[in-house]
Design an enzyme around this catalytic site. Sequence first.
Site, PDB file in Angstrom:
ATOM      1  N   LYS A 193       0.837  -1.202   0.000  1.00 62.16           N
ATOM      2  CA  LYS A 193       0.000   0.000   0.000  1.00 62.16           C
ATOM      3  C   LYS A 193       0.875   1.257   0.000  1.00 62.16           C
ATOM      4  CE  LYS A 193      -3.747  -0.013   2.681  1.00 62.16           C
ATOM      5  NZ  LYS A 193      -5.108   0.349   2.252  1.00 62.16           N
ATOM      6  N   ARG A 250      -3.409   2.841   8.480  1.00 52.28           N
ATOM      7  CA  ARG A 250      -3.725   1.578   7.785  1.00 52.28           C
ATOM      8  C   ARG A 250      -2.492   0.698   7.720  1.00 52.28           C
ATOM      9  NH1 ARG A 250      -6.592   5.440   4.411  1.00 52.28           N
ATOM     10  NH2 ARG A 250      -8.748   4.779   4.105  1.00 52.28           N
ATOM     11  N   GLY A 300      -8.045  -8.216   5.569  1.00 50.62           N
ATOM     12  CA  GLY A 300      -8.582  -8.513   6.894  1.00 50.62           C
ATOM     13  C   GLY A 300      -7.532  -8.707   7.961  1.00 50.62           C
ATOM     14  N   MET A 323      -5.661  -6.386   9.367  1.00 52.32           N
ATOM     15  CA  MET A 323      -5.939  -5.356  10.368  1.00 52.32           C
ATOM     16  C   MET A 323      -6.835  -4.352   9.703  1.00 52.32           C
ATOM     17  SD  MET A 323      -4.394  -2.749  12.605  1.00 52.32           S
ATOM     18  CE  MET A 323      -4.925  -1.050  12.479  1.00 52.32           C
ATOM     19  N   ARG A 362      -3.345  -0.938  -6.481  1.00 50.53           N
ATOM     20  CA  ARG A 362      -2.387  -2.057  -6.540  1.00 50.53           C
ATOM     21  C   ARG A 362      -2.780  -2.904  -7.734  1.00 50.53           C
ATOM     22  NH1 ARG A 362      -5.201  -5.214  -1.509  1.00 50.53           N
ATOM     23  NH2 ARG A 362      -7.165  -5.306  -2.596  1.00 50.53           N
ATOM     24  N   HIS A 394     -15.681  -8.573   1.311  1.00 49.42           N
ATOM     25  CA  HIS A 394     -14.653  -9.418   1.920  1.00 49.42           C
ATOM     26  C   HIS A 394     -14.716 -10.842   1.363  1.00 49.42           C
ATOM     27  CE1 HIS A 394     -13.154 -12.190   5.058  1.00 49.42           C
ATOM     28  NE2 HIS A 394     -12.196 -11.283   5.168  1.00 49.42           N
ATOM     29  N   CYS A 422      11.158 -37.366 -10.948  1.00 48.65           N
ATOM     30  CA  CYS A 422       9.860 -38.016 -11.103  1.00 48.65           C
ATOM     31  C   CYS A 422       9.100 -38.108  -9.782  1.00 48.65           C
ATOM     32  CB  CYS A 422      10.019 -39.395 -11.725  1.00 48.65           C
ATOM     33  SG  CYS A 422      10.993 -40.519 -10.724  1.00 48.65           S
ATOM     34  N   TYR A 445      14.503 -32.522 -17.573  1.00 44.90           N
ATOM     35  CA  TYR A 445      13.041 -32.623 -17.630  1.00 44.90           C
ATOM     36  C   TYR A 445      12.452 -32.806 -16.238  1.00 44.90           C
ATOM     37  CZ  TYR A 445      13.484 -37.674 -16.878  1.00 44.90           C
ATOM     38  OH  TYR A 445      13.754 -38.897 -16.335  1.00 44.90           O
TER      39      TYR A 445
HETATM   40  C1  PEP Z   1      10.165 -41.053  -5.389  1.00 44.31           C
HETATM   41  O1  PEP Z   1      10.591 -41.652  -4.416  1.00 44.31           O
HETATM   42  O2  PEP Z   1      10.228 -39.826  -5.525  1.00 44.31           O
HETATM   43  C2  PEP Z   1       9.531 -41.799  -6.488  1.00 44.31           C
HETATM   44  C3  PEP Z   1       9.159 -41.200  -7.595  1.00 44.31           C
HETATM   45  O3  PEP Z   1       9.277 -43.092  -6.276  1.00 44.31           O
HETATM   46  P1  PEP Z   1       8.076 -43.650  -5.375  1.00 44.31           P
HETATM   47  O4  PEP Z   1       7.196 -42.491  -5.050  1.00 44.31           O
HETATM   48  O5  PEP Z   1       7.383 -44.676  -6.205  1.00 44.31           O
HETATM   49  O6  PEP Z   1       8.794 -44.209  -4.216  1.00 44.31           O
END
Ligand code: PEP
Length: 894
Positions: free
Chosen positions: A26, A95, A104, A106, A339, A455, A851, A871
């Site tokens: 603000k 304020r 909310g 304050m 803002r 709100h 993964c 990736y």
């Molecule tokens: C992990 O451990 O991040 C993984 C991808 O394998 P899992 O979740 O199957 O153990």
Amino acid sequence: MIDPVTSFVYDFSQGSKDQKDLLGGKGANLAEMTNLGLPVPPGFTITTEACRAYLEEGAEPAGLADEVTARLSALEETMGRRLGDPADPLLLSVRSGAKFSMPGMMETVLNIGLNDESVHGLARANSNERFAMDSYRRLLQMFGSTVLGIDSEVFAEALDELKEKRGTTADLDLDVEDLRGLVETFKGLIQSHVGRPFPQDPREQLDLAVRAVFDSWNTDRARLYRRQERIPEDLGTAVNVQVMVFGNRGMTSGSGVAFTRDPASGHRGVYGDYLQNAQGEDVVAGIRNTVTLADLGEIDKPAHDELLQIMDTLEKHYRDMCDIEFTIEDRKLWMLQTRVGKRTAAAAFRIAYMMADEGLIDLDEAVRRVHGAQLGQLMFPSFDESAARELLAKGMNASPGAAVGKAVFSSATAVEWAEKGEDVILIRKETNPDDLHGMVAARGILTSRGGKTSHAAVVARGMGRTCVCGAEAIDVDAKNRRFTTADGAEIAEGDLISIDGTTGHVYAGSVPVVPSSIVRWFEGELDATSDELVTAVAALMEHADKARRMLVRANADTPDDASRARRFGAQGIGLCRTEHMFLGERRELVEHLIVAENQSEQEKALDELLPLQRKDFAEIFKAMNGMPVTIRLIDPPLHEFLPDLTELSVDVALEEEHGEHDERHHQLLTAVRRLHEQNPMLGLRGVRLGIAIPGLFTMQARAILMAAADHLQANGDPRPEIMVPLVASVKELEIIKAKLEQVAREVEQERGITIPHKIGTMIEIPRAVVTADKIAKVAEFFSFGTNDLTQLTWGFSRDDVEAEFFSTYFEQGVFQVSPFESLDTEGVGSLVRTAVELGRKARPDLHLGVCGEHGGDPHSIHFFDQVGLDYVSCSPFRVPVARLEAGRAALGAE
Ligand code: PEP
Ligand code: MG
């Protein structure tokens, strides 16, 4: 010019919009507007640094009081009036304003400087005694609740009582005498609740209000909001002290809020609410019903036109949709706040796309401005247009989405029922900051009063909760836990209702939902030009895809999931969890393998599994033709495929008692006992299984390579990557790799072809991280299993701790988000970084991915981009989110 760093107080003319850390959002924007030459009432900002010092020391930092005195004198000089002067008082507003807006946290305190004497000065100077009394009662009310901590209901009840006595529901019907009486009542309430009179000294009022703002940083609801929004705990808030302008000086005055575009749909055209003869908080609180900006054009054209021009200036200057608070004091327009405005997910995409189209920003910036979380929201279903339904009421479409749940009429009930696993819709006349818990717990929020800037609307939009507000046709009876509609329909606590935050419709019962247009577009069922939202999302996704460095793969174990992932833009499979292929009917085959008493029985069981696995892989290679498919060899402990120890023991005991003897059951029980582990996640799983029961991994490898050979010979392009889980030592990988290569040679010989494949490993054990250079000599790729890596780095059982004690950890600030949900970049992240560095040193072309669940989490994706992964891999439904975030990361978005 900025004062030396020791300064705790900045005049509005000294700051800029880029100083949000120091001046709060603000304050920084008030400074920016001041420097743009817009009509901003003068004032100053006490910095977040002062707040942090106060919170640390438990007292105002040395020098703060003197600086405030100096700034106040300068302000008094500019205005030609003194704070609280009995003859003609200068009045101030106080304020809060943190770096990130926290609705909310304050409430504002207005009219600081009024007391029993100066109220008469104000009346005389304005020739308006009603206005002066109204201003004083507002000060007492706000000061009493916000600064002195008295429940605001105490004041609201006294006000309601008086209105009832006068036979009215409108504040404006109260006359001077009523207000004079109310002032006395409020003063009495303060005395009786806190045991001291309302402070008459204007400077004491100011100092107490500033301190209350500092303290408000640590209220429960501020903490809850920060946790919800992942705002750091240690920022502190700034305090803005500003000369009062009055929207309550009669019908030529008023207060309003406005957006430079529609914050719900993103459509062009100004949007706002205005309330005549009112001070700021009345508008947002939804206490009286507001009029539109177009109506303001009728009421006061010059002020309206000036406002529109300023809004245009602001939008061009900020190059973004802005929200604005303004006051008109006796036909003179004043800007009180601006803002970059909060918006719905749909509006975010439309506004970014349209602004790029208008040339206000470029496409890079447009992509930086939309978030993966918003895209995720747009992928939720909406109500089925063709389904029969009973319309109960129509309110404002304050925050989109389709929410179905049981009606509840208090936040406490919302929380209680949600904890029991119920979906609830929180229904209130209007919400206030104390409802935050309930709003968090509810699937959707419905109010009968207040506009799109109330709100309920603002907070719901911020949280991405579905909200319909201002549904005036419903009469909410919170006490008796029900509402009735104009037509006499009644909904009681526990009844199912459906609310549509995109249209504002409220329905009885549970209305069926249909997939989102965005998902249908990803699925190829809709054209990119089919509606404005799809067009905007398609354009920004295309640009994000062009910009991103990282590829996005999917975690998928079935051909269906693989195909969907591909439609959603996945560029391969980063994790195929093969154990998921051993469930259902195949479980018994795994049982045979486990209870096998000799090698030939084991081989027989494996031979039965092989063709099934080969078929699984063939289908996945087909779905992912031409793309890499990382197949992880079986990972979990084998006992997961066996019956429960206790249940089986009971069965066998009962059989014995009845004189029966089932040999298979006995064998199974022996196997289950043999495989029973105290800590199965740390036991015989992953690569250890591959070493202990070698036939299992080699059977899988054979199935993978045979399926790949089949696909190759059918002119396909399979790209298998065989991944070994839970490796801690390079030795483990060497042993397994030798076996896998042996299988590859055999299959290649049998088929008379070369089968392209890679062999790599997961990095999910800290020991693997610190020896990653050695492992990289053997592995052609690494995939970070950040689920296990988090488990093993923190020593947290991933199956237990989140439910067990994480809420206490959140409360005590150990972390703000579960490290299983968003990567702990400081700890686990630094291990990832180490493994990347060691791995690449040993093998420069080492291919790197992730993964674990974090592969689909926006914040984590930015980290993976920074450390140079090739990736990320996530569930198919998260793939678009990951694509967008990978693009945003490459474009330098936060
Ligand atoms: C992990 O451990 O991040 C993984 C991808 O394998 P899992 O979740 O199957 O153990
Ligand atoms: Mg794992």
